[in-house]
Design a protein around this motif. Structure first.
Motif, PDB file in Angstrom:
ATOM      1  N   SER A   1       0.827  -1.216   0.000  1.00  0.00           N
ATOM      2  CA  SER A   1       0.000   0.000   0.000  1.00  0.00           C
ATOM      3  C   SER A   1       0.856   1.259   0.000  1.00  0.00           C
ATOM      4  O   SER A   1       0.645   2.181  -0.805  1.00  0.00           O
ATOM      5  N   ASP A   2       1.840   1.316   0.902  1.00  0.00           N
ATOM      6  CA  ASP A   2       2.692   2.505   0.989  1.00  0.00           C
ATOM      7  C   ASP A   2       3.570   2.659  -0.246  1.00  0.00           C
ATOM      8  O   ASP A   2       3.815   3.775  -0.712  1.00  0.00           O
ATOM      9  N   VAL A   3       4.047   1.533  -0.781  1.00  0.00           N
ATOM     10  CA  VAL A   3       4.894   1.604  -1.971  1.00  0.00           C
ATOM     11  C   VAL A   3       4.086   2.067  -3.180  1.00  0.00           C
ATOM     12  O   VAL A   3       4.551   2.885  -3.987  1.00  0.00           O
ATOM     13  N   LEU A   4       2.859   1.563  -3.320  1.00  0.00           N
ATOM     14  CA  LEU A   4       1.993   2.028  -4.408  1.00  0.00           C
ATOM     15  C   LEU A   4       1.743   3.529  -4.316  1.00  0.00           C
ATOM     16  O   LEU A   4       1.799   4.250  -5.320  1.00  0.00           O
TER      17      LEU A   4
ATOM     18  N   ALA B   1       2.972   8.940  -6.465  1.00  0.00           N
ATOM     19  CA  ALA B   1       3.361  10.318  -6.176  1.00  0.00           C
ATOM     20  C   ALA B   1       4.701  10.678  -6.811  1.00  0.00           C
ATOM     21  O   ALA B   1       5.163  11.810  -6.674  1.00  0.00           O
ATOM     22  N   GLY B   2       5.326   9.712  -7.501  1.00  0.00           N
ATOM     23  CA  GLY B   2       6.614   9.970  -8.137  1.00  0.00           C
ATOM     24  C   GLY B   2       7.763  10.074  -7.157  1.00  0.00           C
ATOM     25  O   GLY B   2       8.813  10.632  -7.477  1.00  0.00           O
TER      26      GLY B   2
ATOM     27  N   VAL C   1       5.833  -2.722 -11.176  1.00  0.00           N
ATOM     28  CA  VAL C   1       6.910  -2.580 -12.159  1.00  0.00           C
ATOM     29  C   VAL C   1       6.559  -1.506 -13.185  1.00  0.00           C
ATOM     30  O   VAL C   1       7.402  -0.671 -13.554  1.00  0.00           O
ATOM     31  N   PHE C   2       5.309  -1.503 -13.646  1.00  0.00           N
ATOM     32  CA  PHE C   2       4.872  -0.500 -14.621  1.00  0.00           C
ATOM     33  C   PHE C   2       5.036   0.912 -14.066  1.00  0.00           C
ATOM     34  O   PHE C   2       5.564   1.808 -14.739  1.00  0.00           O
ATOM     35  N   LEU C   3       4.607   1.116 -12.836  1.00  0.00           N
ATOM     36  CA  LEU C   3       4.719   2.440 -12.229  1.00  0.00           C
ATOM     37  C   LEU C   3       6.179   2.839 -12.031  1.00  0.00           C
ATOM     38  O   LEU C   3       6.544   4.011 -12.202  1.00  0.00           O
ATOM     39  N   ALA C   4       7.019   1.871 -11.679  1.00  0.00           N
ATOM     40  CA  ALA C   4       8.446   2.174 -11.518  1.00  0.00           C
ATOM     41  C   ALA C   4       9.053   2.623 -12.842  1.00  0.00           C
ATOM     42  O   ALA C   4       9.787   3.620 -12.905  1.00  0.00           O
ATOM     43  N   LEU C   5       8.737   1.901 -13.909  1.00  0.00           N
ATOM     44  CA  LEU C   5       9.309   2.231 -15.213  1.00  0.00           C
ATOM     45  C   LEU C   5       8.808   3.574 -15.733  1.00  0.00           C
ATOM     46  O   LEU C   5       9.561   4.341 -16.339  1.00  0.00           O
ATOM     47  N   THR C   6       7.530   3.868 -15.504  1.00  0.00           N
ATOM     48  CA  THR C   6       6.968   5.114 -16.036  1.00  0.00           C
ATOM     49  C   THR C   6       7.342   6.329 -15.200  1.00  0.00           C
ATOM     50  O   THR C   6       7.103   7.461 -15.624  1.00  0.00           O
TER      51      THR C   6
END
Length: 262
Positions: free
Chosen positions: A138-141, A146-147, A199-204
Motif C-alpha cells: 500500500s505505501d509503496v503504491l 506520487a513519483g 513494475v509498470f509504475l516504476a518504469l513510467t
C-alpha cells in the motif's frame, strides 16, 4: 532497472611475436615491440568491453586470462568499467566455455547475493529513518503514484491482490473496492496483478527496479528430478529480510513533505 545481461566480444590478434629473438639490443627491441602489441590489443579489448557493457547494461565483469593480458587490461579499462570488475581470475586461454562458466558463475552469483543484501539493508535503513523509505504494497503504491520512488525493491516470489482504474489512472492494494476511492465510476475498477502494476509504475516514473532472489539458482546441469526435497537450500537472507517488511519496499527520492534526499 537492474537486470542480468550476457554479451559476447571476440577480438583476434595478428602478427603476434611467437619466437624469442636472442642478442642484446635486438632482443630488447623485440620485447618492447611485443609489449606494445599486447598493450594495443588490451586497449582494443577494453574499448569493446566498455561499449558492450554500456549497451547491454551489464553491471558486473569478471576478467579471466593469464597475467600477460589481464595486467594490461586492468590498466586500460575505463574507470566506469574498473568499478564493475568483481574479480580477476587466472585461466588458460584454451579454457573451454563450459569450464569458464563453471569457474566464474559462482563468483558472479556470490557478488549478486552480496549486492542484494546491501540493497535490502539500504532499504531498511531508509525505512528506519522514517522519511525516505516505504514498505508494504500500500505505501509503496502510494509513493510510486506520487513519483517519490528512486528504487523499487521486490522479492522474486512476491504476491498480493490489487486493483486499478486505468482511466484515472489509480492503483490500490487488496480486492477492488465497491465504491471508487477517488470519486470515479466503480465499474472502471478491475483486478490487476499487483507485481505488474508496481513494475509498470516504476518504469513510467524513471525509478530503478531490483528483484531480490529468494533462492540460489540451481545449475542447469542438475535436473529438478535429481534434487531431493531435503537438499533444497533455505530462503536467502536478503529475501528473508525483505519478507519481514512485506516483500516489497522503496527507497524514496523525497519525503512526503517534499524535502529531497541529501
Amino acid at each position: 532497472t537492474h537486470a542480468t545481461a550476457h554479451g559476447s566480444i571476440e577480438l583476434k590478434s595478428s602478427d603476434y611475436p611467437r619466437r624469442q629473438m636472442q642478442g642484446g639490443w635486438s632482443q630488447r627491441r623485440f620485447q618492447a615491440r611485443a609489449g606494445e602489441r599486447v598493450d594495443a590489443f588490451a586497449r582494443d579489448i577494453a574499448s569493446e568491453t566498455q561499449r558492450a557493457m554500456d549497451d547491454l547494461g551489464i553491471e558486473m565483469l569478471i576478467v579471466a586470462g593469464d597475467e600477460v593480458i589481464t595486467s594490461p587490461l586492468d590498466a586500460s579499462f575505463h574507470q566506469s568499467v574498473s568499478d564493475r570488475v568483481i574479480a580477476t581470475m587466472r585461466l588458460d586461454i584454451q579454457t573451454s566455455d563450459s569450464d569458464l562458466l563453471e569457474a566464474t558463475l559462482p563468483v558472479a552469483e556470490a557478488a549478486e547475493r552480496e549486492r542484494e543484501s546491501d540493497l535490502v539493508q539500504r532499504l531498511r535503513d531508509a525505512i528506519g529513518h522514517g522519511e525516505y523509505g516505504a514498505s508494504g504494497v500500500s505505501d509503496v503504491l502510494a509513493a510510486l503514484q506520487a513519483g517519490q520512488v528512486d528504487t523499487l525493491v521486490m522479492v522474486d516470489d512476491f504476491e498480493a491482490a490489487g486493483w486499478a482504474d486505468f482511466g484515472f489512472p489509480a492503483y490500490g492494494a487488496g480486492d477492488p473496492p465497491k465504491s471508487h476511492p477517488l470519486g470515479g465510476n466503480s465499474a472502471d475498477i478491475v483486478p490487476v496483478d499487483i507485481r505488474e502494476a508496481l513494475v509498470f509504475l516504476a518504469l513510467t516514473t524513471d525509478a530503478n527496479f531490483n528483484v531480490i532472489h529468494s533462492a540460489a539458482p540451481v545449475p542447469e546441469r542438475v535436473a529438478e528430478s535429481d534434487i531431493e526435497r531435503e537438499s533444497v537450500e533455505p530462503r536467502l537472507p536478503a529475501a528473508v529480510s525483505l519478507d519481514e517488511i512485506g516483500g516489497v519496499g522503496a527507497i524514496l527520492r523525497f519525503s512526503m513533505d517534499g524535502d529531497s534526499k541529501a
